[in-house]
Design an enzyme around this catalytic site. Sequence first.
Site, PDB file in Angstrom:
ATOM      1  N   PRO A  13       0.755  -1.211  -0.054  1.00 22.54           N
ATOM      2  CA  PRO A  13      -0.067  -0.061   0.109  1.00 22.54           C
ATOM      3  C   PRO A  13       1.072   1.247  -0.018  1.00 22.54           C
ATOM      4  CG  PRO A  13      -0.179  -0.926   2.052  1.00 22.54           C
ATOM      5  CD  PRO A  13       0.426  -2.000   1.259  1.00 22.54           C
ATOM      6  N   ASN A  14       0.258   2.276  -0.696  1.00 21.05           N
ATOM      7  CA  ASN A  14       0.752   3.401  -0.965  1.00 21.05           C
ATOM      8  C   ASN A  14       2.117   3.675  -1.520  1.00 21.05           C
ATOM      9  OD1 ASN A  14      -1.230   4.944   0.681  1.00 21.05           O
ATOM     10  ND2 ASN A  14      -0.479   3.757   2.506  1.00 21.05           N
ATOM     11  N   ARG A  21       4.814  11.227  -2.198  1.00 18.31           N
ATOM     12  CA  ARG A  21       4.865  10.992  -0.898  1.00 18.31           C
ATOM     13  C   ARG A  21       6.281  11.249  -0.361  1.00 18.31           C
ATOM     14  NH1 ARG A  21       4.246   4.335   1.131  1.00 18.31           N
ATOM     15  NH2 ARG A  21       3.897   5.110   3.430  1.00 18.31           N
ATOM     16  N   TYR A  26      11.158   8.598   1.270  1.00 20.10           N
ATOM     17  CA  TYR A  26      11.001   7.630   0.177  1.00 20.10           C
ATOM     18  C   TYR A  26      11.639   8.253  -1.201  1.00 20.10           C
ATOM     19  CZ  TYR A  26       7.804   6.024   3.341  1.00 20.10           C
ATOM     20  OH  TYR A  26       7.183   5.291   4.616  1.00 20.10           O
ATOM     21  N   ASN A  77       8.117  -5.484  -0.847  1.00 22.56           N
ATOM     22  CA  ASN A  77       8.037  -4.348  -0.085  1.00 22.56           C
ATOM     23  C   ASN A  77       6.475  -4.118   0.229  1.00 22.56           C
ATOM     24  OD1 ASN A  77       7.903  -1.881   1.219  1.00 22.56           O
ATOM     25  ND2 ASN A  77       9.075  -0.553  -0.274  1.00 22.56           N
ATOM     26  N   ALA A  80       3.141  -0.739   4.702  1.00 18.12           N
ATOM     27  CA  ALA A  80       2.605  -0.802   6.268  1.00 18.12           C
ATOM     28  C   ALA A  80       2.467  -2.174   6.518  1.00 18.12           C
ATOM     29  CB  ALA A  80       1.669   0.156   6.378  1.00 18.12           C
ATOM     30  N   GLU A 101      13.286  -9.017   1.409  1.00 18.50           N
ATOM     31  CA  GLU A 101      12.493  -7.949   2.146  1.00 18.50           C
ATOM     32  C   GLU A 101      13.148  -6.751   1.543  1.00 18.50           C
ATOM     33  OE1 GLU A 101      11.886  -8.122   6.201  1.00 18.50           O
ATOM     34  OE2 GLU A 101      10.829  -6.287   6.224  1.00 18.50           O
ATOM     35  N   HIS A 103      12.636  -2.315   1.829  1.00 15.21           N
ATOM     36  CA  HIS A 103      12.301  -0.968   2.331  1.00 15.21           C
ATOM     37  C   HIS A 103      13.257   0.159   1.755  1.00 15.21           C
ATOM     38  CE1 HIS A 103       9.452  -3.315   4.936  1.00 15.21           C
ATOM     39  NE2 HIS A 103      10.412  -3.623   5.266  1.00 15.21           N
ATOM     40  N   SER A 105      13.095   3.239   3.006  1.00 15.04           N
ATOM     41  CA  SER A 105      13.585   3.884   4.160  1.00 15.04           C
ATOM     42  C   SER A 105      14.315   3.221   5.100  1.00 15.04           C
ATOM     43  CB  SER A 105      12.570   4.574   4.964  1.00 15.04           C
ATOM     44  OG  SER A 105      11.452   3.700   5.388  1.00 15.04           O
ATOM     45  N   ARG A 110      12.898   5.175  12.269  1.00 11.61           N
ATOM     46  CA  ARG A 110      11.966   5.783  12.337  1.00 11.61           C
ATOM     47  C   ARG A 110      11.221   5.301  13.420  1.00 11.61           C
ATOM     48  NH1 ARG A 110       9.227   5.107   6.414  1.00 11.61           N
ATOM     49  NH2 ARG A 110       8.083   7.040   7.462  1.00 11.61           N
TER      50      ARG A 110
END
Length: 152
Positions: A13-14, A21, A26, A77, A80, A101, A103, A105, A110
């Site tokens: 998502p996103n 974004r 990102y 990825n 969330a 996996e 990401h 960021s 974070r």
Amino acid sequence: MAEPPVILIANGPNLNMLGVRDPAHYGTRSLADIEAACEERARVLGLEIDFRQSNQEGDLVTWIQEARGAHDGVILNAGAYTHTSIAVLDALQICDVPVLEVHLSNIFRRDAFRHHSYVSLAADGVICGLGARGYLLALDAIAALIGDDETG
Ligand code: DQA
């Protein structure tokens, strides 16, 4: 000639909003830019990619289930859902191909709720914090894992 290995690159998502974004986390590249860069790297590595994005948790689960028998590796990825989805973890645990996996960021720099990853419980490796480059490094790594590269 033998068929090239096919790698599923699944985005949650996103991630369709990359480019607009939160560029501080990102970067400024769109998901289409990342897909194009992955296509290029895959070509050099002799891989084929199947690049997808969905905002639905169930799509990720179904794609991971279908990867068994259809793909030679998975780069995920999960956005969330990384931090929330036992369903994605369960699907990964049935998946019998290498899973990396990714990401963009560095999730460990974070919010505390991003420090835990269900995906990591099933992933062969994790790359985070390197932006879009992480996808290319994941392709390099998965090529080595599929080729059973002894340098690991
Ligand atoms: C992300 C990190 C997640 O915490 C976040 O929810 C995302 C993107 C990343 O690529 O850095 O959607 O997976």
